[in-house]
Write a protein that holds these residues in place. Structure first.
Motif, mmCIF file in Angstrom:
data_model
loop_
_atom_site.group_PDB
_atom_site.id
_atom_site.type_symbol
_atom_site.label_atom_id
_atom_site.label_comp_id
_atom_site.label_asym_id
_atom_site.label_seq_id
_atom_site.Cartn_x
_atom_site.Cartn_y
_atom_site.Cartn_z
ATOM 1 N N VAL A 1 0.726 -0.992 -0.020
ATOM 2 C CA VAL A 1 -0.097 -0.092 -0.024
ATOM 3 C C VAL A 1 0.780 1.068 0.063
ATOM 4 O O VAL A 1 1.508 1.709 1.065
ATOM 5 C CB VAL A 1 -0.850 0.054 1.277
ATOM 6 N N THR A 2 0.870 1.995 -1.158
ATOM 7 C CA THR A 2 1.967 3.084 -1.532
ATOM 8 C C THR A 2 1.167 4.311 -0.944
ATOM 9 O O THR A 2 1.858 5.266 -1.024
ATOM 10 C CB THR A 2 2.443 3.019 -2.776
ATOM 11 N N THR A 3 -0.185 4.285 -0.804
ATOM 12 C CA THR A 3 -0.813 5.580 -0.606
ATOM 13 C C THR A 3 -2.077 5.367 0.484
ATOM 14 O O THR A 3 -2.828 4.183 0.296
ATOM 15 C CB THR A 3 -1.492 6.115 -1.896
ATOM 16 N N VAL A 4 -2.581 6.120 1.307
ATOM 17 C CA VAL A 4 -3.502 6.165 2.063
ATOM 18 C C VAL A 4 -4.319 7.348 2.376
ATOM 19 O O VAL A 4 -3.712 8.514 2.101
ATOM 20 C CB VAL A 4 -3.028 5.546 3.520
ATOM 21 N N PRO B 1 9.752 5.877 6.630
ATOM 22 C CA PRO B 1 9.081 5.185 5.332
ATOM 23 C C PRO B 1 7.786 4.824 5.616
ATOM 24 O O PRO B 1 7.327 4.747 6.776
ATOM 25 C CB PRO B 1 9.962 3.792 5.146
ATOM 26 N N GLY B 2 6.991 5.122 4.648
ATOM 27 C CA GLY B 2 5.381 4.955 4.787
ATOM 28 C C GLY B 2 4.792 5.352 3.496
ATOM 29 O O GLY B 2 5.238 5.851 2.318
ATOM 30 N N PRO B 3 3.496 5.030 3.335
ATOM 31 C CA PRO B 3 2.849 5.325 2.222
ATOM 32 C C PRO B 3 2.543 6.911 2.126
ATOM 33 O O PRO B 3 2.750 7.537 3.018
ATOM 34 C CB PRO B 3 1.264 4.910 2.574
ATOM 35 N N ARG B 4 2.379 7.651 1.036
ATOM 36 C CA ARG B 4 1.833 8.965 0.767
ATOM 37 C C ARG B 4 0.769 9.192 1.398
ATOM 38 O O ARG B 4 -0.089 8.165 1.498
ATOM 39 C CB ARG B 4 2.070 9.670 -0.539
#
Length: 404
Positions: A96-99, A119-122
């Motif tokens: 999951v690259t966007t939330v 690090p994490g989703p946009r």
């Protein structure tokens, strides 16, 4: 400028909702070509793997962990942000690259991700959930004690309002604090001390004011809503219905006609039933969990309602987001439709379809490599191997170390 080619993978075409063999060429973080026999400076062999667009979860709570409400209420205030960083990493590793954070994360968390600090989703952030007095977001419980899972702070304003004037001021405060989307509860809820999901909250003039004021700021409104509360939200122009339990056919017809999205968060019900079996929920919450199946999603599919993926993590754990795809298939979506809900439909809902949601030239190079057939959503979360964000491996077997 290095041109990287992802070769011989089975690509999911989010527009056709099918998958076929093709190469993807990436340069400077963007997709520049899709086709066969593409050339490049660097090659990533995707033989035997599926290639998906970066997946999108439209309903998460990154600062919250688990379903034990009383444990959460006893934690130090700042711990939520450290747990949030861990939950962001878990979500990214799941592909999951966007939330869209539906209450909890603040502007600082979004900026930290954008600057590469964690690090994490946009993210799109709602900060908090607007509620009427006695509504789903009101922290007062029947004992008159306060159990606030989202205590206010300068980056997360308090959100209990009554009447159009208070609604207008509150939305302006949320916009000032950095909200990307406005979240409201037009129904009661399960994980709170007030009324259950079938009880409608806010009147039409209040909801209409929310939508108009958000629109003036260029933002959408997402509504935690079920039954009659959802009907009022749709009638007054919200962008999406979150959860959407017990929607009648009239509401679904309105949603299909107006293009209102349903984000069913089926994972949340699975998580709540598991928590109920484990005995970690207060009696007040347990009593509101409806036994048996709800056929709303099946009827929504038949009615032509647009559907986007959302999980309501952590009611089902962060990092297990792709379980939602399996549940959507169990509730009447085809695998292609479920993947579309987690890619192009979700990007469209969030206003991001020009840059995200499909593997096409001109879009950001968010790619997820999975073992086997990408159309087989069963156990897909366990088959994620490498996650790319803007063309950079950020999670999985080929992750680039921090600072590299």
């Amino acid at each position: 400028m290095t041109r990287t080619v992802f070769r011989n993978g089975t690509l999911f075409d989010a527009r056709a909702r099918t998958a076929d063999r093709a190469d993807v060429a990436v340069q400077d973080g963007w997709i520049v070509d899709v086709g066969s026999g593409l050339d490049g400076d660097v090659e990533v062999d995707c033989t035997g793997r599926g290639v998906l667009p970066g997946l999108i979860d439209c309903h998460v709570h990154l600062t919250m962990t688990g379903t034990d409400l009383f444990r959460a209420a006893q934690e130090p205030f700042s711990l939520q942000f450290y747990e949030g960083a861990r939950n962001m990493a878990l979500t990214l590793a799941a592909g999951v690259t966007t939330v869209r954070d539906a209450a909890g994360a603040d502007l600082g968390m979004r900026v930290a991700q954008e600057r590469g600090l964690i690090p994490g989703p946009r993210m799109q952030v709602s900060l908090n959930m607007i509620s009427q007095t006695g509504g789903h977001g009101d922290p007062w419980w029947p004992s008159t004690c306060v159990l606030d899972l989202l205590p206010p702070h300068p980056g997360r304003p308090p959100v209990i309002v009554d009447g159009p004037d208070e609604v207008r001021r509150k939305i302006r405060e949320l916009v000032r604090a950095g909200a990307d989307v406005i979240k409201v509860a037009t129904s009661g809820g399960i994980v709170s001390g007030g009324a259950g999901p079938r009880v409608a909250h806010f009147r039409d003039d209040e909801i209409a004011t929310m939508v108009a004021e958000a629109d003036a700021a260029g933002l959408f409104v997402m509504a935690h809503a079920s039954a009659d509360g959802a009907k009022a939200a749709v009638r007054n122009g919200v962008r999406s219905i979150e959860h959407g339990h017990d929607l009648d056919d009239e509401t679904l017809a309105m949603m299909a006609e107006r293009g209102t999205w349903l984000v069913p968060t089926l994972s949340s019900l699975l998580g709540l039933h598991e928590a109920l079996d484990a005995g970690v929920l207060p009696d007040e919450v347990a009593a509101k969990i409806k036994p048996g199946a709800d056929d709303t999603v099946r009827r929504a599919v038949a009615a032509g309602v647009p559907i986007a993926m959302g999980t309501d993590a952590p009611l089902y754990p962060h990092g297990r987001n792709l379980t939602e795809l399996e549940l959507m298939v169990d509730h009447g979506l085809t695998p292609g439709d479920a993947l579309h809900a987690a890619t192009l439909s979700a990007a469209d809902l969030m206003g991001l379809a020009d840059e995200l949601g499909s593997l096409e030239p001109g879009k950001r190079a968010d790619l997820v490599l999975v073992d086997g057939d990408p159309m087989d959503v069963r156990g897909l979360g366990d088959r994620v191997r490498t996650v790319y964000q803007d063309g950079r491996a950020v999670a999985g077997t080929e992750r680039v170390p921090a600072g590299a």
